[in-house]
Design an enzyme around this catalytic site. Structure first.
Site, PDB file in Angstrom:
ATOM      1  N   HIS A 205      -0.428   4.167  -0.210  1.00 30.00           N
ATOM      2  CA  HIS A 205      -1.255   5.054   0.619  1.00 30.00           C
ATOM      3  C   HIS A 205      -1.294   6.487   0.108  1.00 30.00           C
ATOM      4  O   HIS A 205      -1.566   7.423   0.870  1.00 30.00           O
ATOM      5  CB  HIS A 205      -0.762   5.015   2.075  1.00 30.00           C
TER       6      HIS A 205
ATOM      7  N   GLU B 152     -10.389   3.087  -2.402  1.00 31.97           N
ATOM      8  CA  GLU B 152     -10.928   3.441  -1.097  1.00 31.97           C
ATOM      9  C   GLU B 152     -11.357   4.897  -1.016  1.00 31.97           C
ATOM     10  O   GLU B 152     -12.184   5.255  -0.168  1.00 31.97           O
ATOM     11  CB  GLU B 152      -9.920   3.134   0.004  1.00 31.97           C
TER      12      GLU B 152
ATOM     13  N   GLU C  79      -0.976  -0.602  -4.135  1.00 36.40           N
ATOM     14  CA  GLU C  79      -2.244   0.067  -3.841  1.00 36.40           C
ATOM     15  C   GLU C  79      -2.044   1.570  -3.698  1.00 36.40           C
ATOM     16  O   GLU C  79      -1.112   2.016  -3.029  1.00 36.40           O
ATOM     17  CB  GLU C  79      -2.828  -0.502  -2.550  1.00 36.40           C
TER      18      GLU C  79
ATOM     19  N   HIS D 194     -11.937  -2.819  -0.005  1.00 37.46           N
ATOM     20  CA  HIS D 194     -11.185  -2.171   1.079  1.00 37.46           C
ATOM     21  C   HIS D 194     -11.975  -2.328   2.370  1.00 37.46           C
ATOM     22  O   HIS D 194     -13.178  -2.076   2.405  1.00 37.46           O
ATOM     23  CB  HIS D 194     -11.033  -0.689   0.717  1.00 37.46           C
TER      24      HIS D 194
ATOM     25  N   ASP E 157       0.844  -1.192   0.000  1.00 38.78           N
ATOM     26  CA  ASP E 157       0.000   0.000   0.000  1.00 38.78           C
ATOM     27  C   ASP E 157       0.884   1.248   0.000  1.00 38.78           C
ATOM     28  O   ASP E 157       1.559   1.543   0.984  1.00 38.78           O
ATOM     29  CB  ASP E 157      -0.895  -0.015   1.238  1.00 38.78           C
TER      30      ASP E 157
ATOM     31  N   ASP F  78     -14.893   0.614  -0.862  1.00 37.48           N
ATOM     32  CA  ASP F  78     -15.141   0.371   0.554  1.00 37.48           C
ATOM     33  C   ASP F  78     -16.638   0.421   0.810  1.00 37.48           C
ATOM     34  O   ASP F  78     -17.285   1.437   0.544  1.00 37.48           O
ATOM     35  CB  ASP F  78     -14.417   1.431   1.401  1.00 37.48           C
TER      36      ASP F  78
END
Length: 381
Positions: A183, A233, A207, A283, A181, A256
């Site tokens: 992020h 997400e 990700e 997610h 991730d 998500d």
């Protein structure tokens, strides 16, 4: 049909928001509206909708969804859609429990009998991961995910990426699959370098290598790497997802269920992604209701790939974890990388309402810690 008699919400640690809907026949459905770091905003939205929706038919899930989307004039975004998610999940649960069937039966029936899952290792500032990966392996996981880096500058030292490569190498040597991730921390110049450095180690996916506002950046990066690119997400509806699918720059979609408007919209996004040969890996670093809702959709979705779950995630502190509020935790046991699908009605899990009520007393909102660079500048968390 039963009329909605009461809608209540409960702020519970470590950072979740549960929603309870009761109809005039006494039937109950639990939903989850967790929005990490912005719980008060979601509560304000729910307050406004509660006054409007009490008295409506609880079976009219799509009508209530459209009221929340179209009647508001302003639509979408994380706050509205997270509040809607809590209502939508609870209404699906209420209906399925009333009919005494799992939700996946209302979505066309199951396509699989078990759900492939992965868990987190490493924390927000990832360090040595071998011990944590071995612990996950002993729990029955065959796949994990970790943050790729700590916070980075827009153009940081290339050496700042070395530790990520070493951690991925370490976990892969244990025979486990690993997602990385980024992020949104890594930014375009560094993302290109890190993706190239990770390629020989064959991660499951990278990700959010860029922030979700940079569709053109994703198009460029997709042409430079063979590693599957995952994101979703911070996309809150099928309209947010659309440009990434049309741009052919996402390989794994991660909506998500708590941020896209619940089960109803997660199902639609999954069907939309299938038309582009893109799998979904929802997610879900959130609570048990969110996870169970994802699993109901996963069970009935042809292009489902793998499910994130928050068991023992670094956010779960203070003695609260994924199974804290669940009366039948064995239903989420991991077996060789999978959770067996339950045939129990609704979500399958039984919420411990007494524990929820007790934990919700005087619970402070969780606030994102944020990251600050050496010059005092804010960095992506």
């Amino acid at each position: 049909m039963g009329k909605i008699a009461e809608i209540k919400y409960f702020r519970v640690p470590p950072r979740w928001l549960f929603v309870k809907i009761t109809d005039d026949g006494g039937n109950i459905g639990w939903g989850e509206a967790s929005l990490e770091g912005h719980i008060q905003a979601v509560e304000g939205c729910l307050d406004a909708w509660i006054a409007q929706y009490v008295g409506l038919d609880a079976d009219d899930i799509e009508h209530i969804w459209q009221l929340s989307w179209r009647k508001t004039f302003y639509r979408g975004g994380p706050v509205f859609m997270s509040a809607l998610s809590g209502l939508d999940i609870a209404l699906w649960v209420l209906k399925a429990r009333k009919l005494k069937v799992p939700i996946y039966d209302l979505l066309g029936g199951k396509l699989r009998t078990k759900i492939k899952v992965y868990a987190w290792i490493g924390g927000d500032r990832p360090e040595a991961v071998e011990t944590e990966a071995l612990a996950r392996k002993s729990q029955g996981f065959t796949a994990v995910k970790m943050n790729g880096t700590e916070d980075l500058g827009w153009l940081d030292s290339p050496s700042a990426l070395d530790s990520c490569v070493e951690r991925v190498r370490t976990v892969r040597a244990l025979g486990m699959d690993v997602g990385v991730d980024f992020h949104g921390r890594v930014h375009r110049p560094m993302s290109k370098q890190l993706a190239a450095a990770l390629t020989p180690h064959r991660p499951m996916f990278i990700e959010e290598p860029l922030l979700s506002e940079h569709v053109e950046g994703y198009k460029a990066l997709a042409g430079l790497t063979t590693i599957p690119i995952a994101l979703g997400e911070r996309l809150h509806s099928r309209w947010d997802v659309k440009p990434f699918l049309e741009g052919n720059c996402v390989d794994i979609l991660q909506p998500d269920v708590c941020h896209v408007g619940g089960i109803s919209e997660l199902r639609r996004i999954a069907a939309m992604a299938e038309a582009y040969d893109v799998p979904i890996a929802p997610h879900c670093p959130l609570g048990p209701i969110a996870l169970a809702a994802c699993m109901q959709v996963d069970a009935a979705t042809p292009n489902f790939a793998i499910q994130e779950m928050s068991l023992g995630i670094h956010y779960n502190v203070g003695g609260y974890d994924l199974l804290t509020y669940v009366k039948n935790p064995k239903i989420l046991d991991i077996d060789n990388g999978f959770v067996n699908l339950t045939a129990e009605p609704g979500l399958g899990i039984e919420i411990d309402e007494e524990r929820v009520m007790d934990a919700s007393k005087n619970t402070e909102p969780w606030i994102s810690p944020g990251f600050t660079g050496p010059g005092g500048e804010l960095r992506e968390w």
